[in-house]
Design a protein around this motif. Structure first.
Motif, short mmCIF file in Angstrom:
data_model
loop_
_atom_site.label_atom_id
_atom_site.label_comp_id
_atom_site.label_asym_id
_atom_site.label_seq_id
_atom_site.Cartn_x
_atom_site.Cartn_y
_atom_site.Cartn_z
N GLY A 285 50.90 10.16 -25.00
CA GLY A 285 52.10 11.62 -25.40
C GLY A 285 52.06 12.24 -27.12
O GLY A 285 52.19 13.73 -26.98
N SER A 286 50.93 11.47 -27.41
CA SER A 286 50.12 11.93 -29.01
C SER A 286 49.53 13.04 -28.05
O SER A 286 49.18 14.76 -28.69
CB SER A 286 48.68 10.86 -28.98
N GLY A 287 48.59 13.22 -27.48
CA GLY A 287 48.69 14.30 -26.55
C GLY A 287 48.89 15.34 -26.34
O GLY A 287 48.87 16.71 -26.64
N ALA A 288 49.70 15.26 -25.52
CA ALA A 288 51.28 16.28 -25.65
C ALA A 288 51.31 17.19 -26.40
O ALA A 288 51.81 18.23 -26.72
CB ALA A 288 52.29 15.58 -24.61
N GLY A 289 52.15 15.49 -27.90
CA GLY A 289 52.19 16.23 -28.70
C GLY A 289 51.83 17.38 -29.39
O GLY A 289 52.55 18.45 -30.31
N ILE A 290 50.28 16.86 -29.52
CA ILE A 290 49.31 17.88 -30.30
C ILE A 290 49.33 19.54 -29.51
O ILE A 290 49.03 20.62 -30.24
CB ILE A 290 47.57 17.18 -30.48
N ALA B 168 51.37 23.76 -38.39
CA ALA B 168 51.11 23.54 -37.27
C ALA B 168 49.78 21.25 -37.76
O ALA B 168 49.80 20.92 -37.29
CB ALA B 168 50.41 23.96 -37.15
N ILE B 169 49.25 21.67 -38.95
CA ILE B 169 48.56 20.73 -39.24
C ILE B 169 49.32 19.50 -39.21
O ILE B 169 48.35 18.12 -39.35
CB ILE B 169 47.16 20.99 -40.49
N LEU B 170 50.48 19.75 -40.89
CA LEU B 170 51.29 18.57 -40.74
C LEU B 170 51.78 17.95 -39.14
O LEU B 170 51.72 16.71 -39.17
CB LEU B 170 52.15 18.68 -41.25
N GLY B 171 52.10 18.85 -38.24
CA GLY B 171 52.41 18.71 -37.10
C GLY B 171 51.31 17.70 -36.06
O GLY B 171 51.76 16.31 -35.81
N PHE B 172 50.12 18.77 -36.18
CA PHE B 172 48.81 17.63 -35.37
C PHE B 172 48.58 16.13 -36.35
O PHE B 172 49.16 15.13 -35.46
CB PHE B 172 47.87 18.10 -36.01
N ALA B 173 48.68 16.25 -37.52
CA ALA B 173 48.45 14.10 -37.97
C ALA B 173 49.45 13.75 -37.95
O ALA B 173 49.00 12.01 -37.29
CB ALA B 173 48.49 14.95 -39.16
N LEU B 174 50.67 14.21 -37.94
CA LEU B 174 52.32 12.80 -37.92
C LEU B 174 51.92 12.65 -36.44
O LEU B 174 51.56 11.42 -35.26
CB LEU B 174 53.67 13.71 -37.57
N SER B 175 52.06 13.45 -34.83
CA SER B 175 51.79 13.07 -34.01
C SER B 175 50.26 12.38 -32.71
O SER B 175 50.28 11.57 -32.91
CB SER B 175 51.29 14.45 -33.03
N LEU C 50 46.96 6.82 -32.67
CA LEU C 50 46.19 5.79 -32.90
C LEU C 50 47.51 4.47 -33.48
O LEU C 50 46.87 3.52 -33.23
CB LEU C 50 45.72 6.50 -34.42
N PHE C 51 48.06 4.69 -33.39
CA PHE C 51 49.06 2.88 -33.84
C PHE C 51 49.46 2.04 -32.85
O PHE C 51 49.23 1.22 -32.11
CB PHE C 51 50.94 3.52 -33.86
N CYS C 52 49.14 3.33 -31.59
CA CYS C 52 49.36 2.65 -30.14
C CYS C 52 48.23 2.17 -29.84
O CYS C 52 48.60 1.59 -29.32
CB CYS C 52 49.98 4.55 -29.11
N LEU C 53 47.53 2.91 -29.83
CA LEU C 53 45.92 2.04 -29.58
C LEU C 53 45.37 1.32 -30.37
O LEU C 53 45.19 0.38 -29.94
CB LEU C 53 45.06 3.29 -30.27
N MET C 54 46.90 1.21 -31.59
CA MET C 54 46.06 0.09 -32.50
C MET C 54 46.84 -1.04 -31.74
O MET C 54 46.42 -2.62 -31.60
CB MET C 54 46.13 0.25 -34.16
N VAL C 55 48.06 -1.20 -31.74
CA VAL C 55 48.57 -2.24 -30.79
C VAL C 55 48.37 -2.02 -29.57
O VAL C 55 48.08 -3.66 -29.79
CB VAL C 55 50.89 -1.47 -30.64
N ALA C 56 48.09 -1.48 -28.70
CA ALA C 56 47.45 -1.58 -27.50
C ALA C 56 46.02 -3.27 -27.72
O ALA C 56 45.49 -4.17 -26.78
CB ALA C 56 46.71 -1.15 -26.40
N PHE C 57 44.94 -2.61 -28.59
CA PHE C 57 43.77 -4.00 -29.46
C PHE C 57 44.24 -4.81 -29.47
O PHE C 57 43.38 -6.25 -29.28
CB PHE C 57 42.95 -2.59 -30.47
N LEU C 58 45.45 -4.97 -30.34
CA LEU C 58 46.08 -6.25 -30.98
C LEU C 58 47.04 -6.56 -29.97
O LEU C 58 46.13 -8.20 -29.96
CB LEU C 58 46.82 -6.27 -32.53
#
Length: 160
Positions: A105-110, A135-142, A147-155
Protein backbone atom coordinates in the motif's frame (compact mmCIF):
# COMPACT_ATOMS: atom_id res chain seq x y z
CA UNK A 1 -28.94 -47.96 60.46
CA UNK A 2 -28.79 -45.75 63.49
CA UNK A 3 -29.97 -42.17 63.29
CA UNK A 4 -27.57 -39.28 63.12
CA UNK A 5 -29.29 -37.54 66.01
CA UNK A 6 -28.36 -40.36 68.40
CA UNK A 7 -24.67 -39.40 68.13
CA UNK A 8 -23.33 -42.40 66.22
CA UNK A 9 -21.76 -42.16 62.79
CA UNK A 10 -23.59 -43.27 59.68
CA UNK A 11 -22.09 -45.29 56.85
CA UNK A 12 -21.81 -42.10 54.79
CA UNK A 13 -19.81 -40.31 57.49
CA UNK A 14 -17.54 -43.32 57.90
CA UNK A 15 -16.85 -43.37 54.15
CA UNK A 16 -16.21 -39.63 54.21
CA UNK A 17 -13.72 -39.98 57.06
CA UNK A 18 -12.02 -42.82 55.19
CA UNK A 19 -11.70 -40.65 52.05
CA UNK A 20 -10.16 -37.85 54.16
CA UNK A 21 -7.58 -40.33 55.40
CA UNK A 22 -6.82 -41.37 51.80
CA UNK A 23 -6.42 -37.75 50.74
CA UNK A 24 -4.10 -37.05 53.67
CA UNK A 25 -1.95 -40.06 52.77
CA UNK A 26 -1.88 -38.99 49.12
CA UNK A 27 -0.92 -35.44 50.10
CA UNK A 28 1.93 -36.71 52.27
CA UNK A 29 3.20 -38.80 49.34
CA UNK A 30 2.98 -36.01 46.76
CA UNK A 31 4.49 -33.26 48.91
CA UNK A 32 7.77 -34.91 49.87
CA UNK A 33 10.62 -32.37 49.88
CA UNK A 34 12.54 -34.11 47.10
CA UNK A 35 9.52 -34.11 44.80
CA UNK A 36 8.69 -30.47 45.58
CA UNK A 37 12.31 -29.46 44.83
CA UNK A 38 12.32 -31.38 41.55
CA UNK A 39 8.95 -29.94 40.54
CA UNK A 40 9.83 -26.34 41.38
CA UNK A 41 13.19 -26.67 39.62
CA UNK A 42 11.45 -27.68 36.41
CA UNK A 43 8.85 -24.91 36.70
CA UNK A 44 11.31 -22.03 36.56
CA UNK A 45 13.21 -23.44 33.58
CA UNK A 46 12.28 -22.15 30.12
CA UNK A 47 9.78 -24.30 28.28
CA UNK A 48 12.20 -25.20 25.49
CA UNK A 49 14.86 -26.28 27.98
CA UNK A 50 12.38 -28.38 29.96
CA UNK A 51 11.04 -30.15 26.87
CA UNK A 52 14.27 -30.66 24.96
CA UNK A 53 16.64 -31.61 27.76
CA UNK A 54 17.11 -35.14 28.95
CA UNK A 55 16.03 -35.94 32.50
CA UNK A 56 19.00 -35.79 34.83
CA UNK A 57 19.64 -38.45 37.47
CA UNK A 58 18.86 -36.86 40.83
CA UNK A 59 20.58 -38.55 43.79
CA UNK A 60 18.31 -36.86 46.38
CA UNK A 61 15.13 -38.45 44.98
CA UNK A 62 14.54 -41.73 46.77
CA UNK A 63 12.92 -44.84 45.36
CA UNK A 64 9.81 -44.28 47.52
CA UNK A 65 8.98 -41.20 45.48
CA UNK A 66 7.67 -41.35 41.92
CA UNK A 67 10.15 -42.82 39.45
CA UNK A 68 11.89 -40.24 37.26
CA UNK A 69 10.20 -41.42 34.05
CA UNK A 70 6.70 -41.16 35.57
CA UNK A 71 7.50 -37.71 36.94
CA UNK A 72 8.86 -36.60 33.56
CA UNK A 73 5.76 -37.89 31.78
CA UNK A 74 3.52 -36.09 34.26
CA UNK A 75 5.55 -32.90 33.78
CA UNK A 76 5.43 -33.10 29.99
CA UNK A 77 1.66 -33.52 30.02
CA UNK A 78 1.44 -29.93 31.32
CA UNK A 79 3.82 -28.48 28.74
CA UNK A 80 3.20 -27.31 25.19
CA UNK A 81 3.35 -30.05 22.62
CA UNK A 82 5.28 -29.90 19.34
CA UNK A 83 2.04 -29.63 17.37
CA UNK A 84 0.98 -26.58 19.37
CA UNK A 85 4.36 -24.93 18.77
CA UNK A 86 4.01 -25.59 15.04
CA UNK A 87 0.61 -23.90 15.07
CA UNK A 88 2.08 -20.92 16.95
CA UNK A 89 4.90 -20.64 14.40
CA UNK A 90 2.45 -20.81 11.50
CA UNK A 91 0.34 -18.09 13.14
CA UNK A 92 3.44 -15.90 13.44
CA UNK A 93 4.20 -16.26 9.74
CA UNK A 94 0.59 -15.55 8.76
CA UNK A 95 0.49 -12.45 10.98
CA UNK A 96 3.79 -11.16 9.64
CA UNK A 97 2.60 -11.69 6.08
CA UNK A 98 -0.62 -9.83 6.79
CA UNK A 99 1.33 -6.94 8.32
CA UNK A 100 3.61 -6.80 5.26
CA UNK A 101 0.63 -6.06 2.98
CA UNK A 102 0.86 -2.45 4.15
CA UNK A 103 4.23 -2.11 2.41
CA UNK A 104 2.49 -2.70 -0.92
CA UNK A 105 0.00 0.00 0.00
CA UNK A 106 2.90 2.33 0.67
CA UNK A 107 4.30 1.64 -2.78
CA UNK A 108 0.94 2.38 -4.36
CA UNK A 109 0.69 5.60 -2.34
CA UNK A 110 4.11 6.77 -3.48
CA UNK A 111 3.17 6.07 -7.09
CA UNK A 112 -0.06 8.03 -6.71
CA UNK A 113 1.76 10.99 -5.14
CA UNK A 114 4.30 11.31 -7.93
CA UNK A 115 1.68 10.62 -10.61
CA UNK A 116 -0.36 13.49 -9.21
CA UNK A 117 2.78 15.66 -9.18
CA UNK A 118 3.28 15.07 -12.91
CA UNK A 119 -0.40 15.80 -13.68
CA UNK A 120 -0.34 18.98 -11.53
CA UNK A 121 2.89 20.20 -13.17
CA UNK A 122 1.44 19.56 -16.63
CA UNK A 123 -1.64 21.64 -15.79
CA UNK A 124 0.18 24.56 -14.13
CA UNK A 125 3.98 24.67 -14.61
CA UNK A 126 4.28 27.91 -12.62
CA UNK A 127 3.52 26.02 -9.33
CA UNK A 128 6.44 23.61 -9.81
CA UNK A 129 8.24 24.38 -6.52
CA UNK A 130 5.11 24.29 -4.34
CA UNK A 131 3.81 21.07 -5.97
CA UNK A 132 7.20 19.41 -5.50
CA UNK A 133 7.31 20.26 -1.76
CA UNK A 134 3.81 18.77 -1.34
CA UNK A 135 4.90 15.67 -3.26
CA UNK A 136 7.94 15.19 -1.00
CA UNK A 137 5.70 15.53 2.08
CA UNK A 138 3.27 12.94 0.66
CA UNK A 139 6.18 10.62 -0.20
CA UNK A 140 7.58 10.86 3.35
CA UNK A 141 4.22 10.13 5.00
CA UNK A 142 3.49 7.21 2.68
CA UNK A 143 6.97 5.76 3.18
CA UNK A 144 6.62 6.12 6.97
CA UNK A 145 3.41 4.07 6.89
CA UNK A 146 5.20 1.36 4.91
CA UNK A 147 8.08 1.30 7.39
CA UNK A 148 5.66 1.05 10.31
CA UNK A 149 4.01 -1.97 8.67
CA UNK A 150 7.41 -3.56 8.14
CA UNK A 151 8.35 -2.88 11.76
CA UNK A 152 5.14 -4.57 12.99
CA UNK A 153 5.91 -7.59 10.80
CA UNK A 154 9.39 -7.91 12.33
CA UNK A 155 7.98 -7.49 15.84
CA UNK A 156 5.52 -10.32 15.21
CA UNK A 157 8.28 -12.58 13.89
CA UNK A 158 11.04 -11.94 16.38
CA UNK A 159 9.60 -10.38 19.56
CA UNK A 160 6.65 -12.68 20.28
Amino acid sequence: MRSIASGSTSAFEAAQNHSHFKMFTCAKFVSTPALVRAGSRSLYRPLSAAVLSRPEAKPEVSGAVLPQSAFTQALRSFQTSAVSRDIDTAAKFIGAGAATVGVAGSGAGIGTVFGSLIIGYARNPSLKQQLFSYAILGFALSEAMGLFCLMVAFLILFAM
